[in-house]
Design an enzyme around this catalytic site. Structure first.
Site, PDB file in Angstrom:
ATOM      1  N   ALA A   1       0.847  -1.203   0.000  1.00 25.00           N
ATOM      2  CA  ALA A   1       0.000   0.000   0.000  1.00 25.00           C
ATOM      3  C   ALA A   1       0.879   1.249   0.000  1.00 25.00           C
ATOM      4  O   ALA A   1       0.627   2.205  -0.753  1.00 25.00           O
ATOM      5  CB  ALA A   1      -0.911  -0.007   1.216  1.00 25.00           C
ATOM      6  N   ASP A   2       1.951   1.261   0.801  1.00 25.08           N
ATOM      7  CA  ASP A   2       2.853   2.420   0.837  1.00 25.08           C
ATOM      8  C   ASP A   2       3.521   2.603  -0.529  1.00 25.08           C
ATOM      9  O   ASP A   2       3.685   3.715  -1.023  1.00 25.08           O
ATOM     10  CB  ASP A   2       3.935   2.236   1.902  1.00 25.08           C
ATOM     11  N   TYR A   3       3.898   1.481  -1.094  1.00 18.25           N
ATOM     12  CA  TYR A   3       4.562   1.515  -2.398  1.00 18.25           C
ATOM     13  C   TYR A   3       3.620   2.121  -3.449  1.00 18.25           C
ATOM     14  O   TYR A   3       3.973   3.026  -4.198  1.00 18.25           O
ATOM     15  CB  TYR A   3       4.974   0.091  -2.775  1.00 18.25           C
ATOM     16  N   ASP A   4       2.360   1.636  -3.462  1.00 21.06           N
ATOM     17  CA  ASP A   4       1.387   2.151  -4.429  1.00 21.06           C
ATOM     18  C   ASP A   4       1.155   3.642  -4.226  1.00 21.06           C
ATOM     19  O   ASP A   4       1.016   4.406  -5.187  1.00 21.06           O
ATOM     20  CB  ASP A   4       0.053   1.400  -4.301  1.00 21.06           C
TER      21      ASP A   4
ATOM     22  N   SER B   1      31.991   4.907 -30.609  1.00 23.24           N
ATOM     23  CA  SER B   1      32.851   3.747 -30.786  1.00 23.24           C
ATOM     24  C   SER B   1      34.234   4.246 -31.198  1.00 23.24           C
ATOM     25  O   SER B   1      34.483   5.446 -31.196  1.00 23.24           O
ATOM     26  CB  SER B   1      32.258   2.784 -31.798  1.00 23.24           C
TER      27      SER B   1
ATOM     28  N   GLU C   1      46.066   0.880 -23.410  1.00 21.94           N
ATOM     29  CA  GLU C   1      45.435  -0.052 -22.470  1.00 21.94           C
ATOM     30  C   GLU C   1      44.703  -1.126 -23.253  1.00 21.94           C
ATOM     31  O   GLU C   1      44.337  -0.895 -24.413  1.00 21.94           O
ATOM     32  CB  GLU C   1      44.443   0.709 -21.576  1.00 21.94           C
TER      33      GLU C   1
ATOM     34  N   LYS D   1      41.964  -3.458 -24.954  1.00 23.88           N
ATOM     35  CA  LYS D   1      40.583  -3.253 -25.387  1.00 23.88           C
ATOM     36  C   LYS D   1      39.801  -4.474 -24.908  1.00 23.88           C
ATOM     37  O   LYS D   1      40.009  -5.593 -25.388  1.00 23.88           O
ATOM     38  CB  LYS D   1      40.527  -3.125 -26.905  1.00 23.88           C
TER      39      LYS D   1
ATOM     40  N   ASP E   1      36.913  -7.099 -24.423  1.00 28.21           N
ATOM     41  CA  ASP E   1      35.880  -7.595 -25.329  1.00 28.21           C
ATOM     42  C   ASP E   1      34.611  -7.915 -24.538  1.00 28.21           C
ATOM     43  O   ASP E   1      34.352  -9.067 -24.189  1.00 28.21           O
ATOM     44  CB  ASP E   1      36.403  -8.842 -26.054  1.00 28.21           C
TER      45      ASP E   1
ATOM     46  N   ARG F   1      25.043   1.006 -24.247  1.00 31.23           N
ATOM     47  CA  ARG F   1      25.361   1.981 -25.273  1.00 31.23           C
ATOM     48  C   ARG F   1      24.220   2.182 -26.259  1.00 31.23           C
ATOM     49  O   ARG F   1      23.963   3.285 -26.711  1.00 31.23           O
ATOM     50  CB  ARG F   1      26.617   1.507 -26.017  1.00 31.23           C
TER      51      ARG F   1
ATOM     52  N   GLU G   1      33.577  -1.182 -19.431  1.00 34.75           N
ATOM     53  CA  GLU G   1      33.162  -2.417 -20.092  1.00 34.75           C
ATOM     54  C   GLU G   1      32.724  -3.462 -19.073  1.00 34.75           C
ATOM     55  O   GLU G   1      33.437  -3.724 -18.098  1.00 34.75           O
ATOM     56  CB  GLU G   1      34.363  -2.940 -20.905  1.00 34.75           C
TER      57      GLU G   1
ATOM     58  N   TYR H   1      37.026   2.925 -17.980  1.00 33.86           N
ATOM     59  CA  TYR H   1      38.098   3.465 -18.823  1.00 33.86           C
ATOM     60  C   TYR H   1      37.752   4.828 -19.436  1.00 33.86           C
ATOM     61  O   TYR H   1      38.536   5.384 -20.181  1.00 33.86           O
ATOM     62  CB  TYR H   1      38.486   2.487 -19.929  1.00 33.86           C
TER      63      TYR H   1
ATOM     64  N   LYS I   1      45.046   6.488 -26.542  1.00 32.59           N
ATOM     65  CA  LYS I   1      44.311   7.748 -26.351  1.00 32.59           C
ATOM     66  C   LYS I   1      45.297   8.879 -26.083  1.00 32.59           C
ATOM     67  O   LYS I   1      46.257   8.687 -25.323  1.00 32.59           O
ATOM     68  CB  LYS I   1      43.377   7.643 -25.130  1.00 32.59           C
TER      69      LYS I   1
ATOM     70  N   LYS J   1      43.658  -3.358 -33.309  1.00 32.29           N
ATOM     71  CA  LYS J   1      43.091  -4.690 -33.124  1.00 32.29           C
ATOM     72  C   LYS J   1      44.154  -5.777 -33.286  1.00 32.29           C
ATOM     73  O   LYS J   1      45.101  -5.627 -34.055  1.00 32.29           O
ATOM     74  CB  LYS J   1      41.981  -4.938 -34.159  1.00 32.29           C
TER      75      LYS J   1
ATOM     76  N   CYS K   1      20.118 -11.554 -62.714  1.00 28.65           N
ATOM     77  CA  CYS K   1      19.785 -11.603 -61.285  1.00 28.65           C
ATOM     78  C   CYS K   1      19.153 -12.954 -60.959  1.00 28.65           C
ATOM     79  O   CYS K   1      18.155 -13.331 -61.580  1.00 28.65           O
ATOM     80  CB  CYS K   1      18.817 -10.475 -60.947  1.00 28.65           C
TER      81      CYS K   1
ATOM     82  N   CYS L   1      15.242 -12.270 -59.848  1.00 25.38           N
ATOM     83  CA  CYS L   1      14.150 -11.784 -60.702  1.00 25.38           C
ATOM     84  C   CYS L   1      14.455 -11.955 -62.193  1.00 25.38           C
ATOM     85  O   CYS L   1      13.622 -11.641 -63.035  1.00 25.38           O
ATOM     86  CB  CYS L   1      13.839 -10.314 -60.393  1.00 25.38           C
TER      87      CYS L   1
ATOM     88  N   CYS M   1      21.755  -5.938 -60.159  1.00 20.67           N
ATOM     89  CA  CYS M   1      20.489  -6.277 -60.807  1.00 20.67           C
ATOM     90  C   CYS M   1      19.816  -4.977 -61.240  1.00 20.67           C
ATOM     91  O   CYS M   1      19.762  -4.012 -60.483  1.00 20.67           O
ATOM     92  CB  CYS M   1      19.619  -7.019 -59.788  1.00 20.67           C
TER      93      CYS M   1
ATOM     94  N   CYS N   1      12.311  -6.323 -58.421  1.00 19.54           N
ATOM     95  CA  CYS N   1      13.104  -7.457 -57.924  1.00 19.54           C
ATOM     96  C   CYS N   1      12.719  -7.719 -56.470  1.00 19.54           C
ATOM     97  O   CYS N   1      12.899  -6.872 -55.606  1.00 19.54           O
ATOM     98  CB  CYS N   1      14.589  -7.139 -58.017  1.00 19.54           C
TER      99      CYS N   1
HETATM  100  S1  IVH Z   1      37.389   4.127 -24.984  1.00 16.82           S
HETATM  101  C1  IVH Z   1      34.940   7.664 -26.898  1.00 16.82           C
HETATM  102  N1  IVH Z   1      38.714   2.131 -23.973  1.00 16.82           N
HETATM  103  O1  IVH Z   1      35.433  -0.682 -27.568  1.00 16.82           O
HETATM  104  C2  IVH Z   1      35.399   6.263 -26.908  1.00 16.82           C
HETATM  105  N2  IVH Z   1      36.789   1.621 -25.250  1.00 16.82           N
HETATM  106  O2  IVH Z   1      35.219  -0.456 -30.441  1.00 16.82           O
HETATM  107  C3  IVH Z   1      35.345   5.619 -25.582  1.00 16.82           C
HETATM  108  N3  IVH Z   1      36.249  -0.761 -25.358  1.00 16.82           N
HETATM  109  O3  IVH Z   1      32.480   1.207 -27.544  1.00 16.82           O
HETATM  110  C4  IVH Z   1      35.795   4.226 -25.633  1.00 16.82           C
HETATM  111  N4  IVH Z   1      37.910  -1.450 -24.100  1.00 16.82           N
HETATM  112  O4  IVH Z   1      32.836  -0.544 -25.689  1.00 16.82           O
HETATM  113  C5  IVH Z   1      37.668   2.488 -24.712  1.00 16.82           C
HETATM  114  N5  IVH Z   1      39.942   0.454 -22.940  1.00 16.82           N
HETATM  115  C6  IVH Z   1      38.912   0.837 -23.683  1.00 16.82           C
HETATM  116  C7  IVH Z   1      38.010  -0.107 -24.204  1.00 16.82           C
HETATM  117  C8  IVH Z   1      36.954   0.326 -25.005  1.00 16.82           C
HETATM  118  C9  IVH Z   1      36.850  -1.820 -24.794  1.00 16.82           C
HETATM  119  C10 IVH Z   1      35.067  -0.844 -26.219  1.00 16.82           C
HETATM  120  C11 IVH Z   1      33.989   0.186 -25.973  1.00 16.82           C
HETATM  121  C12 IVH Z   1      33.816   0.897 -27.299  1.00 16.82           C
HETATM  122  C13 IVH Z   1      34.348  -0.124 -28.249  1.00 16.82           C
HETATM  123  C14 IVH Z   1      34.787   0.496 -29.552  1.00 16.82           C
END
Ligand code: IVH
Length: 708
Positions: free
Chosen positions: A43-46, A91, A125, A127, A129, A148, A183, A235, A299, A323, A428, A431, A446, A452
């Site tokens: 009741a309080d929540y509502d 990104s 640093e 990256k 995954d 994101r 991340e 990061y 960076k 990469k 094609c 089509c 095509c 098509c």
């Molecule tokens: S910096 C303005 N630093 O990689 C950019 N991104 O391929 C800020 N990611 O969307 C991102 N490790 O999800 C940054 N050490 C790192 C990262 C990193 C993984 C990811 C992040 C970004 C994607 C881009």
């Protein structure tokens, strides 16, 4: 506590109370859903939720992005609430080779006007995954966590983020507003244990730690997320009420001091040589880290330089992701299929004996185009030593990041005796129309246009895609099924908006007895379609699927023309190659003759134009407003730069002007408001004088936009 009636609240009081209510209701939700320990009666929540709704009804403008009325137990019953990022989540551009890294350093120097000898420190640093997450703290308390999404809007996963041990709920001595970005990932050992549990429970195992992390964070029930071992590295940052530090390195140290996990392998480097040495060091340690990384991020260390460098449409100029090389595997090429795309391109696809590459099973790969299969590049030079690709061959495939797998090489020693060269189709396959290659184009297309079926379906898929209409519940799979279903008959975008009305008596009946559709999902789909009758101009232009007009170009066109009416009128009146509309189109920085021709053609080709008109009749198109500070002395003005600029590079001047809301054009016309002329200005200055356009020098420009 005595409560004021809602009618008596001032705006300031209402705002403060909505903030309090969001916090109290959020806490109650957490106690109930996430911690299984309710802290107040139903009741309080509502009563709290009702009070919140009543205040919002009286002050709709004050409704918070994280409003409790949009949430059921922290998340929408039917998915997550959307959150608009106050600072876009971007990104990173990619680098693959040593040269790419040197080029990155060069580009940064050139943009800033630094000599090759000037010091330029960068951080490096790993990256990670995983998937990126933005955490918003206000007054030291975690108030929101968002994925994101498309960079502008993400999903509100606050309740789930609160279950992650690496994410502090409160911070001591933090800026009043602090958005920490980083991340979410899953460690190898935790991933293996989770998959064992999945198998034991007869659930599907996850393909890799990243999928497991994403699947775990995006659970509607936070209790499930809590049971999944997620981690978080910080990061980067978004909105801040005060700066964290003066350098990237110091900012990361500050985040660590605030209680975040930051990557211990973060290093300060004094140039490409040091960056590359660090990259190889990380690559060697990669397997022993205990979590997946797919490269190293560089960076610019000085945050004042980062600010000057700013952003391109989706990536910062001050960072790059180097990469790791893709993983490779050999397998058998069993067939070559031809897929017909949205613009009619015939794309050969390799059907492979399934093989695991980098933890993912690959059974298809792209073969690009007919030259690639024949062993030539687009200029006719040989590739792979001239080896062609034949059905039955053993081929080497690779994946780089998220991209579609590719075929890298052929093993001639294993070529079967009867293998014959692949003959690329001249018509094609969908089509039967003639498929032609235009001069200088590596792609065969095509010529069937809208007749098509393959092109029509691909256009529809593009139309509903995320950056276009993004209709919830109507994805690629559904449009394909609806296209082929005679009762639904969705053959072009306009048909989506007539779906309900075409069977006005009972629109649901059409859908709800189909496989996978029930009353609820059908109702939701119609609601989602209704919601999209109002659409921002840039999304609409992108959604039309005009060749050469991607997301960034659509945004340029939308900001230039402002309204659909203006855009449509201009394209209707425009002639290819000449006239005021053509000149105006080409005056947009970033629009060239090829794109301009393509857009005008789309509006002049009768069938295509009719399809556009049928669609537009169902829509209310929103004018595009720019993000960022538009209250500036140059907002809305068209500016041209010419001659040598001495205090900044041309690229920087342009980016700064655009950030202040100005349009930067490449040539002077009657529409130009201001010409900024440095030494050596030539014909543009003369033309400006002739047209009576105001001309100022670089110092006057800097004074106008507020110095520095
Ligand atoms: S910096 C303005 N630093 O990689 C950019 N991104 O391929 C800020 N990611 O969307 C991102 N490790 O999800 C940054 N050490 C790192 C990262 C990193 C993984 C990811 C992040 C970004 C994607 C881009």
């Amino acid at each position: 506590m005595q409560q004021k009636p809602v009618e008596d609240l001032t705006e300031a009081e209402a705002k403060a109370e909505l903030a309090q209510l969001a916090e109290r209701i959020g806490r109650a939700n957490r106690a109930y859903h996430t911690l299984d320990a309710p802290e107040m009666s139903d009741a309080d929540y509502d009563a709290l939720k009702l009070r919140n709704a009543a205040i919002e009804a009286r002050f709709p403008a004050l409704k918070r992005p994280d409003s409790p009325s949009d949430q059921v137990g922290g998340a929408l019953a039917d998915g997550f609430a959307k959150v608009r990022h106050s600072v876009r989540m971007l990104s990173l551009e990619n680098a693959f080779s040593d040269t790419d890294v040197e080029d990155f350093d060069d580009r940064v120097r050139k943009y800033l006007g630094l000599s090759a000898q000037a010091p330029l420190m960068m951080t490096a640093e790993p990256k990670i995954d995983g998937l990126s997450l933005s955490l918003r703290y206000e007054g030291g308390r975690l108030v929101q966590a968002a994925t994101r999404g498309d960079g502008e809007e993400g999903e509100n996963v606050t309740e789930n983020a609160r279950t992650i041990a690496d994410i502090p709920q409160t911070l001591a001595h933090a800026p009043d507003v602090l958005e920490v970005r980083g991340e979410v990932y899953m460690a190898h050992a935790d991933f293996a244990a989770l998959n064992e549990r999945q198998l034991a429970a007869k659930d599907k195992p996850f393909a890799n730690p990243r999928n497991a992390a994403a699947g775990s964070l995006r659970q509607l029930d936070p209790a499930i997320t809590r049971a999944r071992p997620l981690r978080f590295f910080a990061y980067a940052w978004g909105e801040l009420s005060e700066p964290l530090a003066e350098t990237q390195m110091a900012a990361i140290e500050r985040l660590a001091a605030l209680g975040f996990q930051t990557n211990p392998l973060t290093r300060l480097c004094d140039g490409p040589k040091a960056l590359l040495a660090f990259y190889h060091e990380v690559e060697e340690r990669r397997a022993a880290l205990g979590y997946d990384i797919d490269g190293v991020v560089y960076k610019v260390n000085d945050l004042a330089l980062q600010r000057r460098l700013g952003f391109r449409s989706t990536t910062p100029r001050w960072a790059t992701a180097h990469k790791f090389p893709a993983e490779l595997a050999w397998t058998e090429l069993q067939a070559i299929d031809i897929q017909v795309g949205r613009t009619g391109a015939l794309s050969p696809v390799a059907r492979l004996l399934p093989v695991t590459v980098g933890g993912v099973v690959v059974s298809n790969a792209t073969l690009h185009n007919e030259d690639y299969i024949a062993g030539r590049d687009s200029r006719g030079n040989t590739i792979r030593g001239g080896k062609d690709i034949r059905v039955g061959d053993w081929v080497q495939v690779y994946r780089a990041g998220d991209v579609i797998p590719k075929v890298a090489d052929v093993d001639l020693a294993r070529r079967p005796g009867g293998a014959v060269p692949y003959v690329f189709p001249q018509t094609c396959p969908e089509c039967g129309s003639e498929a032609i290659r235009e001069e200088g184009d590596s792609v065969r297309r095509c010529t069937g246009g809208l007749i098509c079926p393959a092109q029509a379906v691909e256009r529809l898929k593009h139309f509903v895609s995320r950056a276009a209409f993004d209709i919830e519940g109507l994805g690629a799979k559904q449009v394909e099924a609806f296209f082929n279903d005679p009762t639904l008959a969705i053959r072009e975008p306009a048909d989506i908006f007539t779906l309900a009305a075409r069977d006005a008596a009972n629109p649901l009946a059409k859908l709800k007895n189909r496989d996978g559709w029930g009353e609820k999902s059908a109702t939701n789909l119609f609601a989602a379609i209704e919601a999209r009758r109002t659409i921002p101009l840039n999304r609409l232009i992108f959604a039309l699927g005009i060749r050469h007009v991607g997301e960034a170009a659509a945004a340029l066109l939308a900001t230039h023309y402002g309204t659909w009416e203006a855009f449509e009128a201009a394209m209707t009146a425009a002639q290819i190659g000449a006239g005021p509309e053509w000149d105006d189109l080409l005056s947009i920085d970033g629009v060239g003759a090829v794109m301009a021709t393509s857009v005008i053609t789309a509006f002049h080709q009768p069938a295509e134009r009719a399809s556009i008109d049928r669609l537009a009749a169902h829509l209310t198109v929103e004018q595009v407003t720019r993000r960022g500070p538009v209250e500036s002395p140059v907002a809305g003005k068209t500016v041209v730069f010419t001659g040598t600029l001495e205090r900044m590079t041309r690229a920087e001047a342009k980016a700064r002007a655009e950030a202040l809301g100005a349009k930067v054009a490449g040539s002077v016309s009657a529409k130009t408001d201001l010409l900024v002329a440095g030494p050596g200005a030539g014909s543009k200055a003369a033309k400006a004088a002739e047209l009576g356009v105001e001309v100022i020098d670089e110092d006057a420009w800097l004074a106008l936009i507020g110095g520095a």
